[in-house]
Design a protein around this motif. Structure first.
Motif, short mmCIF file in Angstrom:
data_model
loop_
_atom_site.label_atom_id
_atom_site.label_comp_id
_atom_site.label_asym_id
_atom_site.label_seq_id
_atom_site.Cartn_x
_atom_site.Cartn_y
_atom_site.Cartn_z
N GLY A 63 0.81 -1.22 0.00
CA GLY A 63 0.00 0.00 0.00
C GLY A 63 0.84 1.26 0.00
N LEU A 64 1.81 1.32 0.89
CA LEU A 64 2.64 2.53 0.97
C LEU A 64 3.56 2.67 -0.25
CD1 LEU A 64 3.47 2.71 4.79
CD2 LEU A 64 1.80 4.06 3.50
N LEU A 65 4.03 1.54 -0.78
CA LEU A 65 4.84 1.61 -2.01
C LEU A 65 4.00 2.17 -3.16
CD1 LEU A 65 6.92 -1.71 -2.05
CD2 LEU A 65 7.80 0.62 -1.81
N ALA A 66 2.75 1.74 -3.23
CA ALA A 66 1.86 2.24 -4.29
C ALA A 66 1.65 3.74 -4.17
CB ALA A 66 0.52 1.52 -4.25
N VAL A 67 1.51 4.21 -2.92
CA VAL A 67 1.33 5.65 -2.69
C VAL A 67 2.56 6.41 -3.20
CG1 VAL A 67 1.17 7.45 -0.92
CG2 VAL A 67 -0.27 5.41 -0.76
N VAL A 68 3.75 5.93 -2.85
CA VAL A 68 4.98 6.59 -3.28
C VAL A 68 5.11 6.57 -4.81
CG1 VAL A 68 7.52 6.49 -3.25
CG2 VAL A 68 6.22 6.14 -1.13
N LYS A 69 4.82 5.41 -5.41
CA LYS A 69 4.94 5.28 -6.87
C LYS A 69 3.95 6.19 -7.60
CE LYS A 69 6.80 0.60 -6.73
NZ LYS A 69 6.46 -0.84 -6.76
N CYS A 70 2.72 6.29 -7.07
CA CYS A 70 1.73 7.17 -7.70
C CYS A 70 2.10 8.63 -7.58
CB CYS A 70 0.34 6.92 -7.12
SG CYS A 70 -0.40 5.39 -7.70
N VAL A 71 2.73 8.99 -6.46
CA VAL A 71 3.18 10.36 -6.29
C VAL A 71 4.29 10.67 -7.30
CG1 VAL A 71 4.52 11.87 -4.76
CG2 VAL A 71 2.53 10.66 -3.86
N ARG A 72 5.19 9.73 -7.48
CA ARG A 72 6.34 9.97 -8.36
C ARG A 72 5.99 9.95 -9.83
NH1 ARG A 72 11.11 6.65 -5.19
NH2 ARG A 72 12.01 8.51 -4.24
N ASN A 73 5.24 8.92 -10.22
CA ASN A 73 4.99 8.72 -11.64
C ASN A 73 3.84 7.74 -11.82
OD1 ASN A 73 5.02 7.94 -14.34
ND2 ASN A 73 7.26 7.96 -14.49
N LYS A 74 2.63 8.29 -11.93
CA LYS A 74 1.44 7.43 -11.98
C LYS A 74 1.42 6.48 -13.19
CE LYS A 74 -2.17 9.33 -9.95
NZ LYS A 74 -3.42 10.11 -9.79
N PRO A 75 1.75 6.98 -14.39
CA PRO A 75 1.76 6.05 -15.53
C PRO A 75 2.76 4.89 -15.35
CG PRO A 75 1.71 8.30 -16.32
CD PRO A 75 1.93 8.39 -14.84
N ALA A 76 3.89 5.17 -14.71
CA ALA A 76 4.87 4.10 -14.46
C ALA A 76 4.30 3.09 -13.46
CB ALA A 76 6.18 4.68 -13.93
N TYR A 77 3.53 3.58 -12.50
CA TYR A 77 2.89 2.68 -11.53
C TYR A 77 1.94 1.72 -12.27
CZ TYR A 77 -0.50 1.03 -8.08
OH TYR A 77 -1.33 0.24 -7.33
N PHE A 78 1.14 2.27 -13.19
CA PHE A 78 0.20 1.42 -13.93
C PHE A 78 0.93 0.49 -14.91
CE2 PHE A 78 -2.98 4.68 -12.66
CZ PHE A 78 -3.84 3.81 -12.00
N ALA A 79 2.03 0.97 -15.48
CA ALA A 79 2.82 0.10 -16.36
C ALA A 79 3.31 -1.12 -15.58
CB ALA A 79 4.01 0.88 -16.94
N GLU A 80 3.75 -0.89 -14.35
CA GLU A 80 4.21 -2.00 -13.52
C GLU A 80 3.05 -2.95 -13.17
OE1 GLU A 80 6.44 -2.92 -9.25
OE2 GLU A 80 5.83 -0.88 -9.71
N ARG A 81 1.88 -2.38 -12.87
CA ARG A 81 0.70 -3.20 -12.58
C ARG A 81 0.37 -4.11 -13.77
NH1 ARG A 81 -1.33 -4.43 -8.02
NH2 ARG A 81 -3.50 -4.35 -8.66
N LEU A 82 0.44 -3.54 -14.97
CA LEU A 82 0.15 -4.32 -16.18
C LEU A 82 1.20 -5.40 -16.41
CD1 LEU A 82 -1.00 -1.43 -18.55
CD2 LEU A 82 -2.43 -3.31 -17.73
N TYR A 83 2.45 -5.02 -16.24
CA TYR A 83 3.55 -5.98 -16.43
C TYR A 83 3.38 -7.17 -15.49
CZ TYR A 83 8.29 -7.90 -16.47
OH TYR A 83 9.37 -8.75 -16.57
N LYS A 84 3.14 -6.88 -14.22
CA LYS A 84 3.01 -7.95 -13.23
C LYS A 84 1.77 -8.80 -13.47
CE LYS A 84 5.82 -6.22 -9.45
NZ LYS A 84 5.87 -5.43 -8.20
N SER A 85 0.74 -8.20 -14.08
CA SER A 85 -0.49 -8.97 -14.33
C SER A 85 -0.28 -10.00 -15.45
CB SER A 85 -1.65 -8.04 -14.71
OG SER A 85 -1.52 -7.56 -16.03
N MET A 86 0.74 -9.78 -16.28
CA MET A 86 0.95 -10.67 -17.43
C MET A 86 2.22 -11.51 -17.38
SD MET A 86 -0.42 -8.39 -20.65
CE MET A 86 0.29 -6.81 -20.17
N LYS A 87 3.21 -11.07 -16.62
CA LYS A 87 4.48 -11.81 -16.67
C LYS A 87 4.35 -13.15 -15.94
CE LYS A 87 7.45 -10.30 -12.78
NZ LYS A 87 6.98 -11.21 -11.81
#
Length: 315
Positions: free
Chosen positions: A231-255
């Motif tokens: 949860g806290l990592l997601a908060v930090v990632k969304c603050v820094r770079n939201k599209p990168a956060y979603f890119a990682e979510r997509l990557y992990k959903s498929m890898k």
């Protein structure tokens, strides 16, 4: 930047009739359904939904559900759902029945704006007769619950003012709450990470690196575990770079083996009209392969076709 922008002029009547034609009689023309619904944006689809009922006297969502199935059906029904309601349904699905989809709760609550969270809360109560907070409290526990409750208030400072002295102080507080002491004062992390504005937090993260000699994410990883860490990592990632956060979510959903279809569908449907182009760019930078090629290799049939349309193209 969005991949689904809608069309400048369209006839809701024409599109409604075309959808009926695609579903009437024997067999279903899935390609036509994909074609029609991916060229329209979410508000245009709502107009078609209403026109379908007034012109044809049937419910479009019911018709789609009876003609389609599986993940393909879930994408199409998701696309037909107004943005806020889609988040509401996903949050409810994440908590309903046995087990909890913590990843979904984190993703939605950490990435939406105050205004979006406010609308989610309003609609959740109308839809289910109880508050989102009540469900979070009954479905999660301990510090993770407190982080979600905090995020669900939609009360983050959305200004841009940075107080340098306070940023330095916040960084010191985080250091003393984690790295410096035995055990971790998680409340300090929550109080700072869930309420301060984005510009301020970026300054805090810089100051933190100076004090602790490591990145805030590394500290969260070493100081915390499980859902609270996520949860806290997601908060930090969304603050820094939201599209990168979603890119990682997509990557992990498929890898790896198997696909986390819930996450893949939710991110593709919910971001296609917001920042899918940015997500694609980050995906390519982070993983050296295009999102398009990943979806192509991971999914099949109409499900793949519609996701590729939401993705918008090869990079």
């Amino acid at each position: 930047m969005a991949t689904i922008k809608g069309v400048l002029s369209f006839s809701a009547e024409q599109e409604a009739q075309a959808l009926r034609k695609a579903m009437k009689g024997f067999g279903t023309d899935e390609d036509a359904i994909i074609e029609i619904l991916t060229k329209l944006n979410v508000s245009q689809r709502q107009q078609v939904l209403i026109t379908y009922k007034s012109s044809i006297g049937r419910d479009l969502i019911d018709d789609l559900k009876s003609e389609l199935s599986g993940n393909f059906e879930r994408v199409i029904v998701g696309m037909m759902t107004p943005t806020t309601m889609y988040d509401v349904h996903e949050l409810r699905r994440a908590m309903k029945g046995a087990g909890t989809d913590e990843g979904c709760l984190i993703e939605i609550l950490a990435s939406r704006t105050n205004e979006e969270i406010r609308r989610i809360n309003e609609n959740y109560k109308l839809q289910y007769g109880r508050t989102l907070e009540e469900d979070i409290v009954s479905d999660t526990s301990s510090m993770f619950r407190r982080v979600l409750v905090s995020l669900a208030t939609g009360n983050r400072d959305e200004g841009t003012y940075v107080d340098d002295a306070l940023a330095q102080q916040d960084a010191q507080c985080l250091y003393e709450a984690g790295e410096k002491k035995w055990g971790t004062d998680e409340v300090q992390f929550m109080a700072i990470l869930c309420t301060r504005n984005r510009c301020h937090l970026l300054r805090v993260f810089d100051a933190y690196r100076g004090i602790a000699n490591k990145d805030i994410t590394d500290s969260i990883k070493s100081e915390m575990s499980g859902d609270l860490e996520d949860g806290l990592l997601a908060v930090v990632k969304c603050v820094r770079n939201k599209p990168a956060y979603f890119a990682e979510r997509l990557y992990k959903s498929m890898k790896g083996l198997g696909t986390d279809d819930n996450t893949l569908i939710r991110v593709m449907v919910s971001r296609s009209e917001i920042d899918m182009l940015d997500i694609r760019r980050e995906f390519l930078t982070m993983y050296g392969k295009s999102l398009y090629s990943f979806i192509k290799g991971d999914c099949s049939g109409d499900y793949r076709k519609v996701l590729l349309r939401l993705c918008g193209g090869e990079d």
